[in-house]
Design an enzyme around this catalytic site. Structure first.
Site, PDB file in Angstrom:
ATOM      1  N   ASN A   1      -2.544  -4.803  -9.972  1.00 18.44           N
ATOM      2  CA  ASN A   1      -1.230  -4.370  -9.526  1.00 18.44           C
ATOM      3  C   ASN A   1      -1.317  -3.494  -8.275  1.00 18.44           C
ATOM      4  O   ASN A   1      -1.479  -3.986  -7.178  1.00 18.44           O
ATOM      5  CB  ASN A   1      -0.524  -3.643 -10.693  1.00 18.44           C
TER       6      ASN A   1
ATOM      7  N   CYS B   1       4.893   2.986  -4.887  1.00 17.90           N
ATOM      8  CA  CYS B   1       6.217   3.569  -5.139  1.00 17.90           C
ATOM      9  C   CYS B   1       6.148   4.814  -6.002  1.00 17.90           C
ATOM     10  O   CYS B   1       6.362   5.922  -5.546  1.00 17.90           O
ATOM     11  CB  CYS B   1       7.105   2.513  -5.793  1.00 17.90           C
TER      12      CYS B   1
END
Length: 731
Positions: free
Chosen positions: A190, A402
């Site tokens: 990820n 993020c």
């Protein structure tokens, strides 16, 4: 065996009934209400005239027949057979038709979700759920279209690879298996913190090119862009450059030494020589950081998007480190291109720290003032509170992209390590659905929560184990050339970079606001028992995550999911299941993580005080936002919030109107419409002459150029309407 209490005309009798075997192989506790709900959906399908009380009576009769058969191996198909038999005996042939049609429709939808041809047809028809799933992907661009097509194939194959009960739970909306377009079809990871320092010092390889250690800051930033592009193409999540000011400083120092040597040849006097070298180095630093800004914004990864990149900075103390910080902020303030548009990437994350830059007497306080100016004009930087991040996550580091945070981790030498580490993926829980299914019964809520978490665990560990099937040669930049820290050989096992809790996997969640609304109404924020209910949910999630971490050797973290498309998907699925439920499904979106309801008007201080209690349980990922009116003439108002937040929350973003119309010159907040946003002064909606910038879950995005999912648009529209209620004087 399970004791089930049956109610009939005021009497009750205890019966023993087996658990139910589902079509996907799971065994669940028998629940009569599911029969009633299935009948209710059939009634809605054909708009039939049955009351809910009638349907409960039918379900009760079905249950009696099942019990009388004394079948210890009951499954859903057997239950369906009994339901249809009871309906036929009573002559409810229209309800029989509705029940069969409901079952067939569910099966068709399940098949279409796994049918590559059907999904590609949806893409060709520009289905908004596909082309607008990611607000930073432009579906009109060829390479993005190619990635979307590949993603459809990946999703279809991925659903077949998943354990049947996990795939079923994902499709139904009980959970969300993130990034199904990339994994499990491919064993990709990820997000990560790239180990730039290692790569710069020791060199690396991209394709056929051997890249040596940089000899200037210009070369270092050029290499940075190359590394980011390749890392982003080898994974599917965001990547961050942590402590960019400190890591790049030695290479700017080489510039200084070169300029000083030149000055010593041509200029008399040490003071003048050093002044010359300093000014030339400052110019080099600015040019290098400006080039990096432009290079990142002009990059396209193999996923058809600009890399989701974050720069973390603010802790450097030397004059060179200070200059790098100032250059990053000044470049962002000036904007991109002739029209000086707001840069979407990289995300800027500035760290506040006591005795460094927090207060007026601190040596880097001037850079904090520049950061405030930048945030009022460009929304970035977001800020990290150094001490609170250490408290929540165990050590200091910037998030990966993020909001995904690594936890504190030490290597065999006892050294704290953050860079070169990564997250292996997220699976998110639909908490509002559990609350609505429980119908206000806390015990049932807790039982359903535990049941869903068991499925989520299977999905999460399947995701992590799939990543461990990768080979170093699948992603050389990550595994062999330093991005993930330790450099592996082709024959090495990649799991050594993940296990011993070096990597994280994340238990995501969404919709605490909606879950509490089921039990306590939509104005629950000031009710102590309601707040405690939501905190109990977080404690439960963290307890399970810690337990799974001990079992798996991974750090399982709780993650406040940035649900850009999921905010819409879960809500839509639940609206289909439960109908229009006031303040829950009727809004068209669910509330991200633990956030205060965006439709209300808390001051930033009230919002911070409300949300501060949650992050300690969600160390794997979190961010807080505050809404403001236009702040460009009043940065002191923003500073008051930053200072208030420092001891309370770890990570804070700014939402303030910075839209700009190049037709009439208006600057402020554009008005939301069904089709996008328009200038309130001249009505302009042309994406080419509007700079509309909104925060989409963590990153900024331009919804005028790249439309977002409907639920996300509704949430931003709702948030926009209430921005003026921030409680701050922007004059």
């Amino acid at each position: 065996m399970q004791n089930v209490k049956m109610e009939n005309e005021g009497t009750a009798k205890d019966y023993e009934l087996s658990a139910v075997k589902k079509r996907d192989g799971r065994v669940q506790t028998y629940d009569r209400r599911k029969i009633t709900e299935a009948l209710f959906q059939a009634v809605q399908q054909l708009d039939l005239g049955f009351s809910f009380s009638d349907l409960k009576g039918i379900a009760l009769e079905v249950e009696k027949i099942i019990l009388s058969n004394d079948d210890s191996d009951i499954d859903t198909q057997a239950i369906d057979f009994v339901v249809l038999d009871v309906l036929k005996q009573h002559g409810f042939l229209d309800l029989v038709e509705g029940y069969i049609q409901r079952r067939e429709d569910k099966e068709k939808k399940r098949e279409s979700r796994r049918d590559v041809n059907a999904m590609i047809d949806s893409l060709l028809k520009q289905d908004k759920a596909i082309v607008n799933e990611n607000a930073n992907k432009d579906s009109k661009v060829f390479n993005t279209q190619r990635d979307l097509t590949a993603g459809i194939v990946g999703k279809a194959l991925g659903l077949k690879l998943l354990p049947a009960h996990v795939a079923n739970a994902h499709e139904k909306g009980d959970i969300h298996y993130h990034d199904l377009d990339y994994t499990p079809y491919s064993p990709m990871s990820n997000c990560c913190l790239i180990d730039f320092e290692n790569m710069f010092e020791n060199g690396f390889q991209i394709g056929n090119a051997e890249v040596d250690s940089p000899r200037s800051i210009q070369t270092a930033t050029a290499q940075t862009a190359q590394i980011i592009a390749n890392v982003a193409s080898s994974q599917y999540g965001g990547c961050s450059f942590d402590r960019v000011d400190e890591v790049l400083a030695p290479y700017a120092g080489l510039n200084y030494q070169k300029h000083l040597k030149t000055a010593q040849e041509w200029i008399e006097g040490q003071e003048k020589q050093e002044a010359f070298a300093t000014e030339k180095t400052k110019k080099d630093i600015y040019d290098a950081m400006q080039s990096l800004e432009y290079e990142i914004n002009t990059l396209y990864t193999s996923q058809g998007q600009t890399p989701f990149t974050s720069l973390g900075f603010g802790l450097g103390k030397s004059w060179i480190e200070r200059e790098i910080q100032k250059a990053i902020l000044t470049v962002r303030i000036k904007g991109l291109g002739k029209e000086k548009r707001t840069a979407i990437f990289p995300k800027l994350i500035f760290t506040l720290k006591k005795d460094l830059n927090l207060n007026a007497e601190d040596p880097n306080y001037d850079i904090k003032q520049l950061a405030l100016e930048c945030s009022t004009k460009r929304m970035y930087p977001d800020i990290l509170s150094y001490d609170k991040i250490v408290d929540i996550t165990g050590s200091f580091k910037t998030p990966m992209g993020c909001r995904s945070f690594l936890q504190g981790w030490k290597n065999e030498q006892g050294e704290d390590v953050s860079v070169g580490r990564m997250n292996l993926g997220v699976v998110t829980l639909n908490i509002p659905r559990i609350a609505m299914e429980s119908k206000g019964d806390i015990d049932r809520f807790n039982a359903l929560l535990e049941e869903r978490l068991c499925v989520l665990k299977d999905g999460l560990l399947f995701k992590a184990n799939r990543v461990m099937e990768a080979e170093p040669a699948n992603a050389p930049i990550l595994y062999m050339h330093g991005a993930f820290g330790k450099r592996l050989a082709k024959e090495d096992d990649v799991s050594e970079l993940f296990l011993n809790k070096r990597a994280t996997v994340s238990l995501g969640y969404i919709g605490l606001y909606e879950a509490a609304t089921v039990f306590y109404g939509n104005e629950w924020e000031d009710k102590e028992e309601a707040k405690e209910f939501t905190l109990d949910i977080m404690k439960t999630l963290k307890g399970y995550a810690d337990e799974w971490g001990q079992e798996s050797g991974l750090h399982v973290s709780v993650y406040s999911t940035p649900s850009e498309s999921l905010t819409d998907r879960f809500c839509q699925l639940d609206r289909d299941k439960f109908g229009e439920v006031s303040d829950i499904t009727d809004k068209g979106y669910y509330t991200n993580s633990f956030h205060y309801d965006v439709r209300k008007n808390p001051t930033p201080f009230e919002k911070i005080d409300f949300e501060k209690d949650y992050a300690q349980y969600t160390g794997g990922g979190f961010i807080h936002y505050c809404e403001y009116p236009k702040l460009q003439t009043n940065p002191k108002a923003l500073e008051a919030v930053w200072d208030y937040a420092y001891d309370r929350i770890g990570y804070l973003g700014t939402n303030t109107p910075i839209d700009h119309c190049y037709e009439c010159g208006f600057e402020g907040e554009f008005n939301p419409t069904e089709n996008g946003f328009k200038c309130p002064q001249c009505g302009n909606t042309n994406a080419e002459t509007c700079d509309v910038v909104k925060r989409t879950c963590g990153y900024l995005g331009n919804p005028q150029k790249r439309p977002m999912v409907d639920g996300r648009h509704k949430e931003i529209s709702s948030r926009t309407k209430h921005m003026k209620g921030s409680g701050l004087d922007a004059s």
